[in-house]
Write an enzyme that holds these catalytic residues in place. Structure first.
Site, PDB file in Angstrom:
ATOM      1  N   LYS A 122     -54.566  29.500  -9.360  1.00  0.00           N
ATOM      2  CA  LYS A 122     -54.228  29.702  -7.934  1.00  0.00           C
ATOM      3  C   LYS A 122     -53.026  30.625  -7.777  1.00  0.00           C
ATOM      4  O   LYS A 122     -53.036  31.541  -6.976  1.00  0.00           O
ATOM      5  CB  LYS A 122     -53.873  28.373  -7.237  1.00  0.00           C
ATOM      6  CG  LYS A 122     -54.964  27.340  -7.198  1.00  0.00           C
ATOM      7  CD  LYS A 122     -54.541  26.129  -6.386  1.00  0.00           C
ATOM      8  CE  LYS A 122     -53.358  25.362  -6.957  1.00  0.00           C
ATOM      9  NZ  LYS A 122     -53.617  24.682  -8.235  1.00  0.00           N
TER      10      LYS A 122
ATOM     11  N   ARG B 129     -52.340  19.461  -0.172  1.00  0.00           N
ATOM     12  CA  ARG B 129     -52.799  18.728  -1.363  1.00  0.00           C
ATOM     13  C   ARG B 129     -53.282  17.334  -1.005  1.00  0.00           C
ATOM     14  O   ARG B 129     -53.727  16.608  -1.908  1.00  0.00           O
ATOM     15  CB  ARG B 129     -51.638  18.597  -2.349  1.00  0.00           C
ATOM     16  CG  ARG B 129     -51.667  19.601  -3.505  1.00  0.00           C
ATOM     17  CD  ARG B 129     -50.446  19.341  -4.326  1.00  0.00           C
ATOM     18  NE  ARG B 129     -50.512  19.782  -5.685  1.00  0.00           N
ATOM     19  CZ  ARG B 129     -49.983  20.926  -6.134  1.00  0.00           C
ATOM     20  NH1 ARG B 129     -49.407  21.765  -5.300  1.00  0.00           N
ATOM     21  NH2 ARG B 129     -50.020  21.216  -7.405  1.00  0.00           N
TER      22      ARG B 129
ATOM     23  N   ARG C 236     -49.645  28.944 -20.639  1.00  0.00           N
ATOM     24  CA  ARG C 236     -48.615  29.386 -19.685  1.00  0.00           C
ATOM     25  C   ARG C 236     -47.223  29.028 -20.222  1.00  0.00           C
ATOM     26  O   ARG C 236     -46.301  29.834 -20.155  1.00  0.00           O
ATOM     27  CB  ARG C 236     -48.848  28.718 -18.316  1.00  0.00           C
ATOM     28  CG  ARG C 236     -47.743  29.005 -17.312  1.00  0.00           C
ATOM     29  CD  ARG C 236     -48.195  28.774 -15.901  1.00  0.00           C
ATOM     30  NE  ARG C 236     -48.358  27.361 -15.579  1.00  0.00           N
ATOM     31  CZ  ARG C 236     -48.920  26.908 -14.462  1.00  0.00           C
ATOM     32  NH1 ARG C 236     -49.389  27.750 -13.571  1.00  0.00           N
ATOM     33  NH2 ARG C 236     -49.021  25.610 -14.222  1.00  0.00           N
TER      34      ARG C 236
ATOM     35  N   ARG D  52     -42.113  25.350 -17.279  1.00  0.00           N
ATOM     36  CA  ARG D  52     -42.041  24.337 -16.229  1.00  0.00           C
ATOM     37  C   ARG D  52     -41.955  22.949 -16.851  1.00  0.00           C
ATOM     38  O   ARG D  52     -42.595  22.672 -17.857  1.00  0.00           O
ATOM     39  CB  ARG D  52     -43.294  24.420 -15.355  1.00  0.00           C
ATOM     40  CG  ARG D  52     -43.269  25.568 -14.399  1.00  0.00           C
ATOM     41  CD  ARG D  52     -44.587  25.743 -13.693  1.00  0.00           C
ATOM     42  NE  ARG D  52     -45.158  24.513 -13.167  1.00  0.00           N
ATOM     43  CZ  ARG D  52     -46.128  24.481 -12.254  1.00  0.00           C
ATOM     44  NH1 ARG D  52     -46.621  25.614 -11.786  1.00  0.00           N
ATOM     45  NH2 ARG D  52     -46.617  23.341 -11.828  1.00  0.00           N
TER      46      ARG D  52
ATOM     47  N   ARG E 125     -51.079  15.037 -13.132  1.00  0.00           N
ATOM     48  CA  ARG E 125     -51.388  16.076 -12.144  1.00  0.00           C
ATOM     49  C   ARG E 125     -52.889  16.123 -11.866  1.00  0.00           C
ATOM     50  O   ARG E 125     -53.307  16.298 -10.720  1.00  0.00           O
ATOM     51  CB  ARG E 125     -50.891  17.443 -12.645  1.00  0.00           C
ATOM     52  CG  ARG E 125     -49.369  17.525 -12.649  1.00  0.00           C
ATOM     53  CD  ARG E 125     -48.851  18.645 -13.519  1.00  0.00           C
ATOM     54  NE  ARG E 125     -49.087  19.964 -12.957  1.00  0.00           N
ATOM     55  CZ  ARG E 125     -48.980  21.096 -13.652  1.00  0.00           C
ATOM     56  NH1 ARG E 125     -48.634  21.064 -14.924  1.00  0.00           N
ATOM     57  NH2 ARG E 125     -49.183  22.238 -13.074  1.00  0.00           N
TER      58      ARG E 125
HETATM   59  P1  AMP Z   1     -47.580  23.653  -8.320  1.00  0.00           P
HETATM   60  O1  AMP Z   1     -46.569  24.712  -8.638  1.00  0.00           O
HETATM   61  O2  AMP Z   1     -48.418  23.967  -7.108  1.00  0.00           O
HETATM   62  O3  AMP Z   1     -48.413  23.257  -9.515  1.00  0.00           O
HETATM   63  O4  AMP Z   1     -46.749  22.344  -7.918  1.00  0.00           O
HETATM   64  C1  AMP Z   1     -45.867  21.727  -8.847  1.00  0.00           C
HETATM   65  C2  AMP Z   1     -45.533  20.325  -8.368  1.00  0.00           C
HETATM   66  O5  AMP Z   1     -44.860  20.381  -7.108  1.00  0.00           O
HETATM   67  C3  AMP Z   1     -46.727  19.414  -8.113  1.00  0.00           C
HETATM   68  O6  AMP Z   1     -47.219  18.808  -9.287  1.00  0.00           O
HETATM   69  C4  AMP Z   1     -46.106  18.395  -7.153  1.00  0.00           C
HETATM   70  O7  AMP Z   1     -45.244  17.498  -7.833  1.00  0.00           O
HETATM   71  C5  AMP Z   1     -45.232  19.288  -6.286  1.00  0.00           C
HETATM   72  N1  AMP Z   1     -45.988  19.824  -5.134  1.00  0.00           N
HETATM   73  C6  AMP Z   1     -46.269  21.140  -4.880  1.00  0.00           C
HETATM   74  N2  AMP Z   1     -46.961  21.259  -3.738  1.00  0.00           N
HETATM   75  C7  AMP Z   1     -47.139  20.006  -3.268  1.00  0.00           C
HETATM   76  C8  AMP Z   1     -47.818  19.478  -2.129  1.00  0.00           C
HETATM   77  N3  AMP Z   1     -48.457  20.275  -1.252  1.00  0.00           N
HETATM   78  N4  AMP Z   1     -47.791  18.128  -1.952  1.00  0.00           N
HETATM   79  C9  AMP Z   1     -47.143  17.319  -2.825  1.00  0.00           C
HETATM   80  N5  AMP Z   1     -46.511  17.743  -3.921  1.00  0.00           N
HETATM   81  C10 AMP Z   1     -46.506  19.088  -4.150  1.00  0.00           C
END
Ligand code: AMP
Length: 193
Positions: free
Chosen positions: A13, A88, A127, A139, A150
């Site tokens: 994404k 989400r 990654r 990360r 996740r």
């Molecule tokens: P990402 O970079 O999109 O993989 O997000 C990393 C982490 O941020 C996720 O595993 C969640 O802990 C948190 N996070 C990001 N976006 C959301 C969202 N829309 N709702 C809840 N937690 C989020």
């Protein structure tokens, strides 16, 4: 153009959202990036989110809806945006519909990147390796343990959005297993269709 990129962790994404944003000249809005910046800056939101993110869980709807409401009110979002990692949960999706409705606008499309679960761990590990090779810090949640949580959160909370947007006639699914450039071409083709 207002778009959502939907898919499990490691689906690509972020990569596709960044490139698509450049091609379309609109911002890419990643709640993950915004939350990681808040953690780094040590803000109140960052302090609340840090442990949950590290473990691979979801940050509260209240926090992320607030972040997105503020962000899409900024002038650079007036011409559209690409949401990456938001919504989400069904609650976040309903809040987004409401936010857009109050602005007299709607989502154009939701692009679902379909990938095999078995490929996700390899992509996440890759990654992390690439980040280290480039001299960066991977990360905190790019590891096998956090990925389990996740993925669980994705199937439990986020996958229901596929039906939600299908019912709205907004869902467009593509093969996220193809090489990056092919996925980008598929996205462009369906947006022009
Ligand atoms: P990402 O970079 O999109 O993989 O997000 C990393 C982490 O941020 C996720 O595993 C969640 O802990 C948190 N996070 C990001 N976006 C959301 C969202 N829309 N709702 C809840 N937690 C989020």
């Amino acid at each position: 153009m207002k778009l959502i990129l939907l898919g499990p962790p490691g689906a690509g994404k972020g990569t596709q959202a960044v490139e698509l944003a450049k091609r379309r000249g609109i911002p890419q809005l990643s709640t993950g990036d915004m939350l990681r910046a808040a953690v780094k800056a040590g803000t109140e939101i960052g302090r609340k989110a840090e442990a949950v993110m590290k473990a691979g869980g979801l940050v509260s709807d209240e926090i992320v809806i607030g972040i997105i409401a503020d962000r899409i009110a900024e002038p650079d979002c007036a011409g559209g945006f690409i949401l990456d990692g938001f919504p989400r949960t069904l609650k976040q999706a309903a809040a987004l519909d409401e936010l857009l409705d109050t602005k007299g606008t709607i989502l154009d499309a939701v692009i679902e990147l379909k990938v095999d679960d078995e490929a996700l761990l390899a992509r996440i590990e890759n990654r992390a390796r690439e980040t280290i090779a480039a001299g960066g810090t991977p990360r905190a949640d790019d590891n096998a343990e956090a990925l389990k949580t996740r993925l669980w959160a994705y199937y439990k909370e986020t996958a229901p959005l596929i039906g939600y947007y299908f019912a709205q006639g907004k869902l467009k699914s593509i093969n996220g297993m193809a090489p990056i450039a092919d996925v980008a071409r598929q996205i462009d083709a369906l947006l022009e269709a």
